[in-house]
Design a protein around this motif. Sequence first.
Motif, PDB file in Angstrom:
ATOM      1  N   CYS A 263       0.845  -1.205   0.000  1.00 47.87           N
ATOM      2  CA  CYS A 263       0.000   0.000   0.000  1.00 47.87           C
ATOM      3  C   CYS A 263       0.877   1.251   0.000  1.00 47.87           C
ATOM      4  O   CYS A 263       0.592   2.215  -0.715  1.00 47.87           O
ATOM      5  N   ARG A 264       1.944   1.214   0.793  1.00 48.54           N
ATOM      6  CA  ARG A 264       2.856   2.360   0.850  1.00 48.54           C
ATOM      7  C   ARG A 264       3.459   2.626  -0.533  1.00 48.54           C
ATOM      8  O   ARG A 264       3.531   3.769  -0.987  1.00 48.54           O
ATOM      9  N   LYS A 265       3.849   1.562  -1.228  1.00 45.89           N
ATOM     10  CA  LYS A 265       4.427   1.727  -2.576  1.00 45.89           C
ATOM     11  C   LYS A 265       3.388   2.292  -3.553  1.00 45.89           C
ATOM     12  O   LYS A 265       3.706   3.113  -4.405  1.00 45.89           O
ATOM     13  N   ILE A 266       2.161   1.834  -3.406  1.00 51.23           N
ATOM     14  CA  ILE A 266       1.097   2.322  -4.296  1.00 51.23           C
ATOM     15  C   ILE A 266       0.825   3.800  -4.019  1.00 51.23           C
ATOM     16  O   ILE A 266       0.618   4.593  -4.947  1.00 51.23           O
ATOM     17  N   ILE A 267       0.860   4.178  -2.743  1.00 45.96           N
ATOM     18  CA  ILE A 267       0.662   5.598  -2.396  1.00 45.96           C
ATOM     19  C   ILE A 267       1.767   6.440  -3.039  1.00 45.96           C
ATOM     20  O   ILE A 267       1.500   7.505  -3.612  1.00 45.96           O
ATOM     21  N   GLU A 268       3.001   5.937  -2.995  1.00 41.60           N
ATOM     22  CA  GLU A 268       4.123   6.645  -3.618  1.00 41.60           C
ATOM     23  C   GLU A 268       3.916   6.796  -5.121  1.00 41.60           C
ATOM     24  O   GLU A 268       4.124   7.869  -5.685  1.00 41.60           O
ATOM     25  N   ALA A 269       3.499   5.694  -5.754  1.00 37.97           N
ATOM     26  CA  ALA A 269       3.250   5.737  -7.205  1.00 37.97           C
ATOM     27  C   ALA A 269       2.084   6.680  -7.512  1.00 37.97           C
ATOM     28  O   ALA A 269       2.059   7.333  -8.562  1.00 37.97           O
ATOM     29  N   ARG A 270       1.124   6.767  -6.600  1.00 39.57           N
ATOM     30  CA  ARG A 270      -0.010   7.680  -6.781  1.00 39.57           C
ATOM     31  C   ARG A 270       0.473   9.133  -6.750  1.00 39.57           C
ATOM     32  O   ARG A 270       0.120   9.933  -7.618  1.00 39.57           O
ATOM     33  N   GLU A 271       1.310   9.450  -5.746  1.00 37.70           N
ATOM     34  CA  GLU A 271       1.814  10.826  -5.646  1.00 37.70           C
ATOM     35  C   GLU A 271       2.591  11.194  -6.908  1.00 37.70           C
ATOM     36  O   GLU A 271       2.460  12.289  -7.440  1.00 37.70           O
ATOM     37  N   TYR A 272       3.399  10.239  -7.384  1.00 40.29           N
ATOM     38  CA  TYR A 272       4.149  10.461  -8.633  1.00 40.29           C
ATOM     39  C   TYR A 272       3.187  10.750  -9.786  1.00 40.29           C
ATOM     40  O   TYR A 272       3.361  11.725 -10.533  1.00 40.29           O
ATOM     41  N   THR A 273       2.160   9.913  -9.918  1.00 41.40           N
ATOM     42  CA  THR A 273       1.220  10.061 -11.038  1.00 41.40           C
ATOM     43  C   THR A 273       0.471  11.388 -10.961  1.00 41.40           C
ATOM     44  O   THR A 273       0.298  12.079 -11.977  1.00 41.40           O
ATOM     45  N   VAL A 274       0.041  11.734  -9.762  1.00 40.73           N
ATOM     46  CA  VAL A 274      -0.700  12.997  -9.585  1.00 40.73           C
ATOM     47  C   VAL A 274       0.191  14.167  -9.992  1.00 40.73           C
ATOM     48  O   VAL A 274      -0.242  15.071 -10.719  1.00 40.73           O
ATOM     49  N   SER A 275       1.464  14.129  -9.584  1.00 44.89           N
ATOM     50  CA  SER A 275       2.302  15.284  -9.891  1.00 44.89           C
ATOM     51  C   SER A 275       2.617  15.353 -11.388  1.00 44.89           C
ATOM     52  O   SER A 275       2.616  16.439 -11.976  1.00 44.89           O
ATOM     53  N   ARG A 276       2.812  14.195 -12.023  1.00 45.12           N
ATOM     54  CA  ARG A 276       3.048  14.203 -13.471  1.00 45.12           C
ATOM     55  C   ARG A 276       1.799  14.697 -14.226  1.00 45.12           C
ATOM     56  O   ARG A 276       1.893  15.530 -15.120  1.00 45.12           O
TER      57      ARG A 276
END
Length: 355
Positions: A263-276
């Motif tokens: 879940c932590r990794k998915i949250i990180e990937a989410r933050e990345y996607t949102v910022s891109r």
Amino acid sequence: MSFLNQKYKEIKTYTPGEQPSGFSYLKLNTNESPYPPAPSVIEAVSREVIADLRLYPDPDCNVLRTKLAALYGVSKENIFLANGSDDILNFAFMAFGEGRALFPEISYGFYEVFANLHGVSYTKFPLKEDFSIDYRLFCGREGLVVIANPNAPTGIALSVNEIEEIVKSNPENVVLIDEAYVDFGAESCFPLINRYENLLVVQTFSKSRSMAGARLGFAIGSKALISDLEKIKYSTNPYNINRMTLAAGEATVDENDYYMENCRKIIEAREYTVSRLSSLGFHVLPSTCNFIFAKTDSMIGADLYRKLKENGILVRHFDREKIQDYNRITIGTKEQMERFTKVIETIIGGKDENK
Ligand SMILES: *Cc1c(COP(=O)(O)O)cnc(C)c1O
């Protein structure tokens, strides 16, 4: 010629996201986990378990309920298990929908389907301008209150305090909080069950626990509510969870750290996607889920969906008033989201100011 009972003739069914076979898409359309079950979970569905399939499973799900009770610090009698959380929602509309039901206008599509199926009359309350739920609309009402928290497909969560206001102000009705996505950054309201007999918290192994294909959901609630649900289960299908799913579920609870790390990794990937996406000019709703809800001014939602599909990526588009500009994008691994954002970039031909 139709033999279907009159009362079901007009029924509107739930429309599941596409599950394509053959061509392998990057599947960002049904909020599954990109990570496999833990190795010990795969081992747990052993040849012995399969050999025992000749026997009925334990209808009481003793071992799994006890493990979940320990994980959440409640007693076994506070836990109910079923064949996916959809099964629990179905039971809940059957058990508690007598008066009427209330849910947000834009939310999980199954609420309306179950209400119609069981002849439950219902009211849908509009979201606020920013797509968040106006919790005050659900206070002091009559009827079964059903709220996805965080909400889907918006991804926006209410606070536990706001949920408590709803629960507290509806002492005569059941308040069902569907926490399918709570492990991706929101706070669970399950500790409130110790103070409120009318609160039913529903969770699933499908999203954060990589078990969508095994069908396993659970509810946490007062002993009174759980025993009501048992009544419905023992009047429909006491063996609704099969032996392989039980074995996998038990091993999954033992591996909680592995899943919380995912879940932590998915949250990180989410933050990345949102910022891109934001730097490409997208409007993205603030999500605490393993998906985001996003739109761009440069293309209508249905076109973006289609273009992504042509490029081998599936997302979910809802052809519904108020949200048809948006697409719901499941968050995969960082690598998958890099591929996704690259494809987005070529589709909208946008210039990224951060590059
Ligand atoms: C995915 C989802 C469910 C259904 O989960 P299952 O346990 O797979 O049946 C329930 N509620 C919401 C809001 C969901 O997104």
